[in-house]
Design an enzyme around this catalytic site. Sequence first.
Site, PDB file in Angstrom:
ATOM      1  N   ASP A   1       5.699  21.387 -17.707  1.00  0.00           N
ATOM      2  CA  ASP A   1       5.805  21.257 -19.155  1.00  0.00           C
ATOM      3  C   ASP A   1       7.126  20.574 -19.491  1.00  0.00           C
ATOM      4  O   ASP A   1       8.173  21.228 -19.591  1.00  0.00           O
ATOM      5  CB  ASP A   1       5.718  22.642 -19.802  1.00  0.00           C
ATOM      6  CG  ASP A   1       5.388  22.572 -21.277  1.00  0.00           C
ATOM      7  OD1 ASP A   1       5.351  21.459 -21.836  1.00  0.00           O
ATOM      8  OD2 ASP A   1       5.165  23.640 -21.881  1.00  0.00           O
ATOM      9  N   VAL A   2       7.059  19.248 -19.636  1.00  0.00           N
ATOM     10  CA  VAL A   2       8.277  18.471 -19.909  1.00  0.00           C
ATOM     11  C   VAL A   2       8.224  17.766 -21.262  1.00  0.00           C
ATOM     12  O   VAL A   2       9.253  17.380 -21.803  1.00  0.00           O
ATOM     13  CB  VAL A   2       8.550  17.434 -18.798  1.00  0.00           C
ATOM     14  CG1 VAL A   2       8.958  18.116 -17.502  1.00  0.00           C
ATOM     15  CG2 VAL A   2       7.344  16.536 -18.554  1.00  0.00           C
ATOM     16  N   LYS A   3       7.015  17.534 -21.781  1.00  0.00           N
ATOM     17  CA  LYS A   3       6.819  16.907 -23.101  1.00  0.00           C
ATOM     18  C   LYS A   3       7.628  15.626 -23.259  1.00  0.00           C
ATOM     19  O   LYS A   3       8.204  15.361 -24.319  1.00  0.00           O
ATOM     20  CB  LYS A   3       7.149  17.891 -24.220  1.00  0.00           C
ATOM     21  CG  LYS A   3       6.265  19.129 -24.252  1.00  0.00           C
ATOM     22  CD  LYS A   3       6.581  20.013 -25.450  1.00  0.00           C
ATOM     23  CE  LYS A   3       5.678  21.234 -25.506  1.00  0.00           C
ATOM     24  NZ  LYS A   3       6.002  22.223 -24.437  1.00  0.00           N
ATOM     25  N   ARG A   4       7.671  14.809 -22.230  1.00  0.00           N
ATOM     26  CA  ARG A   4       8.413  13.554 -22.308  1.00  0.00           C
ATOM     27  C   ARG A   4       7.625  12.521 -23.109  1.00  0.00           C
ATOM     28  O   ARG A   4       6.398  12.510 -23.109  1.00  0.00           O
ATOM     29  CB  ARG A   4       8.696  13.001 -20.910  1.00  0.00           C
ATOM     30  CG  ARG A   4       9.521  13.916 -20.027  1.00  0.00           C
ATOM     31  CD  ARG A   4      10.943  14.084 -20.553  1.00  0.00           C
ATOM     32  NE  ARG A   4      11.798  14.713 -19.569  1.00  0.00           N
ATOM     33  CZ  ARG A   4      12.265  15.954 -19.622  1.00  0.00           C
ATOM     34  NH1 ARG A   4      11.947  16.712 -20.651  1.00  0.00           N
ATOM     35  NH2 ARG A   4      13.056  16.430 -18.691  1.00  0.00           N
TER      36      ARG A   4
END
Length: 329
Positions: free
Chosen positions: A106-109
């Site tokens: 879960d990095v939401k880049r």
Amino acid sequence: MAPSAPVLSGRQPVPFGARLAEAMAEHGPVCVGIDPHPALLRAWGLGDDVEGLRRFSLGVVEALGGRVAALKPQSAFFERHGSAGVAVLEEVLAAAAAAGTLTVLDVKRGDIGSTMAGYADAYLRDGSSLAADAVTLSPYLGFGSLRPALDLARQTGRGIFVLALTSNPEGASIQHALDGGVAVAARIAEGAAVENAAVEHPTVEHAPLEHPTVESPAAAAAGDPAPTDVASTDAAARLGSVGLVVGATTGSAVADLGIDLTRMGGAILAPGVGAQGAGARELAEVFGPARRQVLASTSRAVLAAGPEAASLRSALAATVDQAREALQG
């Protein structure tokens, strides 16, 4: 056991969607977040430091690895400890792979051009110490800005979960906004549908997204059927490797905005199950006929039962039973 590193089938890696569908069938439609925030570390009797981070995170993998469809480390809680924390994240990804458990990082880049390519290289390239089976990405610089990650994920058999409808109140101002009468979130869902269709039907690869054919709110109100010519609606049999993040507490937004999640064809990562308030009724309301595509994401509802492995496993089993009843019944 679904392997964390894609296994080659002939010359091609097994797609993430196929591996996830297998893992969900075996272990249930639940993903457990690894969210080592300070309050949980304290609750486990651990310090808010790198050693506490390591003991907590590897303890979750040891207890649940091989017993859950996927684990979802939240990168921010590792990054806050600097380079040593990122090193722990690498250990966690390696430990999950060794246990045969899929990981969703879960990095939401979200970025453009060479910067997006750099993120893709970090999280999706074979051999990277930070490579996961799938990552979360933000499309709000335009769905097309994700192209480097989408292409590399396809090449390596990994997956993408694109933010579509989130439960934070600020998200609606962008996600619910209309562009030519179509909600922004609906256009994101169509982007995912096109990517998944391109794998099964290469002639539609990279179809233009400027005017996607989706069911608008007006059409939904009039009762017009949604088109089904791009992505397979047989979600129970197959999942595409490009999915969406749709909050389990977003209420009637999917229906109100005319979004056809079954047509999208990929898995739906649904945060908000358990401690954040989403139960069987909420899941049915939000996802409707797309329920079988949902990978329910929970964190505190399971992690709060630790640190004992047996307690974590019991909490997971209860969560899986509830999710199966709500999503697969």
